[in-house]
Design a protein around this motif. Structure first.
Motif, PDB file in Angstrom:
ATOM      1  N   GLU A 178     -97.232  41.397 -42.580  1.00 55.62           N
ATOM      2  CA  GLU A 178     -96.390  40.190 -42.491  1.00 55.62           C
ATOM      3  C   GLU A 178     -97.170  38.875 -42.643  1.00 55.62           C
ATOM      4  OE1 GLU A 178     -92.689  39.617 -41.630  1.00 55.62           O
ATOM      5  OE2 GLU A 178     -92.913  41.406 -42.862  1.00 55.62           O
ATOM      6  N   ALA A 179     -98.503  38.979 -42.721  1.00 56.79           N
ATOM      7  CA  ALA A 179     -99.276  37.729 -42.821  1.00 56.79           C
ATOM      8  C   ALA A 179     -99.006  37.069 -44.174  1.00 56.79           C
ATOM      9  CB  ALA A 179    -100.758  38.024 -42.663  1.00 56.79           C
ATOM     10  N   SER A 180     -98.914  35.749 -44.154  1.00 57.85           N
ATOM     11  CA  SER A 180     -98.648  35.007 -45.387  1.00 57.85           C
ATOM     12  C   SER A 180     -99.951  34.819 -46.166  1.00 57.85           C
ATOM     13  CB  SER A 180     -98.070  33.647 -45.056  1.00 57.85           C
ATOM     14  OG  SER A 180     -99.033  32.885 -44.363  1.00 57.85           O
ATOM     15  N   LEU A 181     -99.844  34.367 -47.393  1.00 54.27           N
ATOM     16  CA  LEU A 181    -101.049  34.179 -48.217  1.00 54.27           C
ATOM     17  C   LEU A 181    -101.170  32.745 -48.733  1.00 54.27           C
ATOM     18  CD1 LEU A 181    -100.116  37.397 -48.840  1.00 54.27           C
ATOM     19  CD2 LEU A 181    -102.382  37.202 -49.893  1.00 54.27           C
ATOM     20  N   TYR A 182    -102.309  32.522 -49.364  1.00 47.19           N
ATOM     21  CA  TYR A 182    -102.627  31.221 -49.964  1.00 47.19           C
ATOM     22  C   TYR A 182    -101.470  30.731 -50.853  1.00 47.19           C
ATOM     23  CZ  TYR A 182    -105.627  28.047 -52.810  1.00 47.19           C
ATOM     24  OH  TYR A 182    -106.196  26.981 -53.465  1.00 47.19           O
ATOM     25  N   ALA A 183    -100.953  31.632 -51.697  1.00 53.95           N
ATOM     26  CA  ALA A 183     -99.892  31.246 -52.637  1.00 53.95           C
ATOM     27  C   ALA A 183     -98.593  30.906 -51.897  1.00 53.95           C
ATOM     28  CB  ALA A 183     -99.650  32.350 -53.648  1.00 53.95           C
ATOM     29  N   THR A 184     -98.264  31.677 -50.863  1.00 53.52           N
ATOM     30  CA  THR A 184     -97.051  31.406 -50.082  1.00 53.52           C
ATOM     31  C   THR A 184     -97.109  29.976 -49.541  1.00 53.52           C
ATOM     32  OG1 THR A 184     -97.621  33.576 -49.153  1.00 53.52           O
ATOM     33  CG2 THR A 184     -95.534  32.594 -48.447  1.00 53.52           C
ATOM     34  N   ARG A 185     -98.291  29.652 -49.034  1.00 51.59           N
ATOM     35  CA  ARG A 185     -98.436  28.332 -48.426  1.00 51.59           C
ATOM     36  C   ARG A 185     -98.397  27.233 -49.485  1.00 51.59           C
ATOM     37  NH1 ARG A 185    -101.644  31.873 -45.174  1.00 51.59           N
ATOM     38  NH2 ARG A 185    -103.610  31.459 -46.237  1.00 51.59           N
ATOM     39  N   ASP A 186     -98.848  27.539 -50.698  1.00 54.46           N
ATOM     40  CA  ASP A 186     -98.786  26.526 -51.758  1.00 54.46           C
ATOM     41  C   ASP A 186     -97.345  26.292 -52.229  1.00 54.46           C
ATOM     42  OD1 ASP A 186    -100.902  24.889 -52.498  1.00 54.46           O
ATOM     43  OD2 ASP A 186    -102.015  26.550 -53.394  1.00 54.46           O
ATOM     44  N   VAL A 187     -96.552  27.364 -52.319  1.00 56.86           N
ATOM     45  CA  VAL A 187     -95.142  27.186 -52.705  1.00 56.86           C
ATOM     46  C   VAL A 187     -94.457  26.312 -51.655  1.00 56.86           C
ATOM     47  CG1 VAL A 187     -92.914  28.343 -53.056  1.00 56.86           C
ATOM     48  CG2 VAL A 187     -95.024  29.407 -53.902  1.00 56.86           C
ATOM     49  N   CYS A 188     -94.721  26.646 -50.406  1.00 58.42           N
ATOM     50  CA  CYS A 188     -94.099  25.920 -49.297  1.00 58.42           C
ATOM     51  C   CYS A 188     -94.536  24.445 -49.290  1.00 58.42           C
ATOM     52  CB  CYS A 188     -94.499  26.622 -48.001  1.00 58.42           C
ATOM     53  SG  CYS A 188     -93.810  25.882 -46.544  1.00 58.42           S
ATOM     54  N   ALA A 189     -95.838  24.220 -49.488  1.00 56.97           N
ATOM     55  CA  ALA A 189     -96.360  22.852 -49.476  1.00 56.97           C
ATOM     56  C   ALA A 189     -95.730  22.024 -50.600  1.00 56.97           C
ATOM     57  CB  ALA A 189     -97.881  22.867 -49.619  1.00 56.97           C
ATOM     58  N   ALA A 190     -95.527  22.637 -51.756  1.00 54.16           N
ATOM     59  CA  ALA A 190     -94.936  21.914 -52.883  1.00 54.16           C
ATOM     60  C   ALA A 190     -93.503  21.497 -52.534  1.00 54.16           C
ATOM     61  CB  ALA A 190     -94.963  22.777 -54.136  1.00 54.16           C
ATOM     62  N   GLU A 191     -92.752  22.424 -51.954  1.00 54.17           N
ATOM     63  CA  GLU A 191     -91.367  22.096 -51.555  1.00 54.17           C
ATOM     64  C   GLU A 191     -91.368  20.951 -50.542  1.00 54.17           C
ATOM     65  OE1 GLU A 191     -90.087  26.064 -50.080  1.00 54.17           O
ATOM     66  OE2 GLU A 191     -88.320  25.744 -51.340  1.00 54.17           O
TER      67      GLU A 191
END
Ligand code: ARG
Length: 572
Positions: free
Chosen positions: A310-323
């Motif tokens: 369930e741990a998130s990744l670098y890319a997940t956080r980048d999608v979220c940060a962009a939004e």
């Protein structure tokens, strides 16, 4: 300059069936001043009239009547060449610089628009690496370009402060770091530093080979960290503070600032919603127990959103940060200044944003850059030694100090100047080649006062200041512009005129080297001029006019250096 271009447009508009905008789009600056100040290629119009372009050019040159501003018009091949009144050119350019001073080169083109810039963005608990320096320096220059163009800029440091490695580090800290108290800094042996964190990290990876259960322990601690466990958070927070103290020390030396430090952890609470939106858009699937967006169709490996634990990744956080950034700043452009080794990562998560239906992904750009390679000497990477940025900056200032000591031992505030030059040398070396090229770092090259370097530009600036000091009187624009008759004077003024356009081009191409090259050219033209002509002549009128020119060059070099992030000392 507008007054010349507008004049050419109004002359041409009478004779040819093109709109003012179309004419403006075609006007060029000839490669050689002997070919006039502006040129108009007749190909497009000849095609429209079904005539020979040479003939069109020659006919037009007969018909157009020169005036006070455009004093001569002739045809050369398929081009019309326009010669402006030198008097008027000198007056317009030099007066504008004198009026705008530190703001010459600025415009309000970007008024009402916002640019978000993500730069440097190092990982905590590690030293700043050279590519974070490069990103910081390039990002800072791009920030300054857009600011000069009137955009609202938001500089963000997207710290790498989240991820499973912090589980490892917490375990290491709890097992072997007990002598480090979680307290504020004391400067004692027991004070935790980034270097000591590195040691703990290395130790963990050594010990885990003997004792694999450490890995499970680390996973548990990362889970605790994610759940907000008090102890885990406290230790992590401590790592973060220590790292930030070191980072900020380096940024301060470089003169680089951020509007916001929002690291990866900043998005923790928002990640679930982001993942839900991606799921709801029907983009996800499970593969090897991980949640992914399959990008096979686009010839890319999958974008992994969640690992099986369930741990998130670098890319997940980048999608979220962009939004988040779109929501928060409603940017017109978002620029990520990150090395080219992450090209795929950006392509992948930009694709995910696109598939989510966000049209604004077209306003997002990954600005990549080449590597820094070290030639020889103390900072060599050959032994696999990490290059400590702080040491690099200190070394540069030390060498600059020795050079200045040799050149000008009586200089006031020597240390301060040496710092400006030492730091300037490093910044300029990063910005003087096209960003995509690798930079070969060589002390002998970057600190050469006669080379294509920051110190050379700074030195030229100091030389201009020194001429002005010797003149000793106030600079005035009340001069006889017609007295400036040398070719180099014309070349210099044309170059000063091109400064605002240079900033625009550099910004549009995200390419600081366009401005660095411009400054190097301006400096070498001035130095040639300075060798051949006396500025402080006995002829009062000539002296006054030349001093105004010198002061304008000084101003433009200062403005240019400041945009690139270098100081411009007045004495060196
Ligand atoms: N922390 C990353 C690294 O050191 C760079 C982050 C760049 N910014 C981003 N939004 N991904 O490689």
């Amino acid at each position: 300059m507008d007054i010349f271009i507008n004049n050419i447009i109004s002359l041409l508009k009478e004779e040819i069936p093109l709109s003012a905008e179309e004419i403006e789009g075609l006007i060029e600056i000839p490669p050689d001043i002997k070919m006039g100040d502006y040129a108009f290629p007749c190909f497009a119009i000849a095609k429209q009239l079904r005539k020979d372009p040479k003939k069109v050019a020659s006919e037009l040159s007969q018909k157009l009547v020169p005036n006070d501003i455009i004093i001569r018009i002739n045809a050369l091949g398929s081009y019309l060449n326009f010669y402006v009144s030198k008097n008027m050119l000198f007056k317009t350019v030099l007066e504008e610089i004198s009026n705008k001073k530190d703001f010459y080169g600025n415009s309000n083109l970007g008024m009402g628009k916002t640019v978000v810039i993500d730069y440097s963005s190092p990982n905590i608990a590690k030293h700043l690496a050279v590519h974070h320096l490069r990103s910081a320096v390039i990002g800072n220059a791009i920030y300054n370009f857009y600011k000069a163009l009137g955009y609202k800029c938001i500089g963000i440091n997207h710290l790498g402060d989240w991820g499973t490695q912090f589980g490892h580090l917490i375990v290491a800290f709890r097992r072997w770091g007990s002598k480090f108290s979680i307290s504020s800094f004391s400067g004692k042996e027991t004070e935790l530093t980034v270097s000591k964190l590195n040691e703990l990290y290395v130790r963990f990876h050594k010990e885990v080979k003997e004792n694999p259960s450490l890995e499970d322990e680390a996973r548990d601690w990362f889970k605790k960290l994610e759940r907000g466990d008090k102890e885990a958070r406290e230790i992590w927070q401590y790592f973060k503070e220590i790292s930030l103290t070191e980072f900020e020390r380096v940024y301060e030396k470089l003169g680089i600032k951020f509007d916001l430090y929002a690291g990866e952890s900043f998005y923790n609470e928002m990640l679930d919603d982001t993942v839900k939106r991606i799921k709801d858009a029907g983009l996800t699937e499970i593969s090897e127990d991980a949640l992914i967006v399959n990008l096979e169709e686009y010839n890319m490996p999958p974008c992994i959103l969640k690992k099986k634990d369930e741990a998130s990744l670098y890319a997940t956080r980048d999608v979220c940060a962009a939004e988040y950034r779109k929501q928060e700043y409603d940017f017109d452009k978002m620029i990520y200044v990150v090395g080219s080794e992450q090209r795929l990562h950006f392509k992948q998560f930009f694709k995910v944003l696109e598939l989510m239906g966000y049209e604004w992904v077209n306003d997002c750009v990954h600005i990549d850059f080449g590597l820094i390679k070290f030639k020889h000497g103390k900072m060599s990477t050959r032994e696999g030694k990490v290059i400590l940025l702080e040491e690099l900056l200190e070394e540069s200032c030390k060498i600059a100090n020795e050079i200045i000591e040799g050149k000008n031992p009586d200089l006031e505030k020597k240390m301060e100047v040496a710092n400006d030059v030492g730091i300037g040398a490093i910044i300029f070396s990063e910005l003087s080649t096209k960003r995509i090229k690798d930079v070969l770092f060589d002390w002998d090259v970057i600190l050469n006062f006669d080379g294509e370097t920051g110190p050379y530009v700074q030195y030229t600036h100091a030389r201009l200041c020194s001429v002005l000091r010797k003149h000793g009187e106030k600079v005035s624009t009340d001069v006889d512009y017609g007295i400036l008759k040398e070719d180099d004077e014309l070349i210099l003024v044309r170059s000063l005129e091109a400064f605002p356009l240079t900033i625009l081009r550099a910004a549009n191409n995200y390419e600081p080297s366009i401005l660095s090259k411009y400054l190097l050219d301006l400096c070498s033209t001035f130095n040639r001029y300075y060798q051949h002509h006396r500025i402080l002549t006995d002829n009062d009128e000539l002296r006054k006019a030349r001093i105004l020119l010198v002061d304008s060059i000084r101003q433009v070099i200062k403005n240019g250096l400041s945009i690139l992030g270098l100081k411009a000392p007045e004495r060196m």
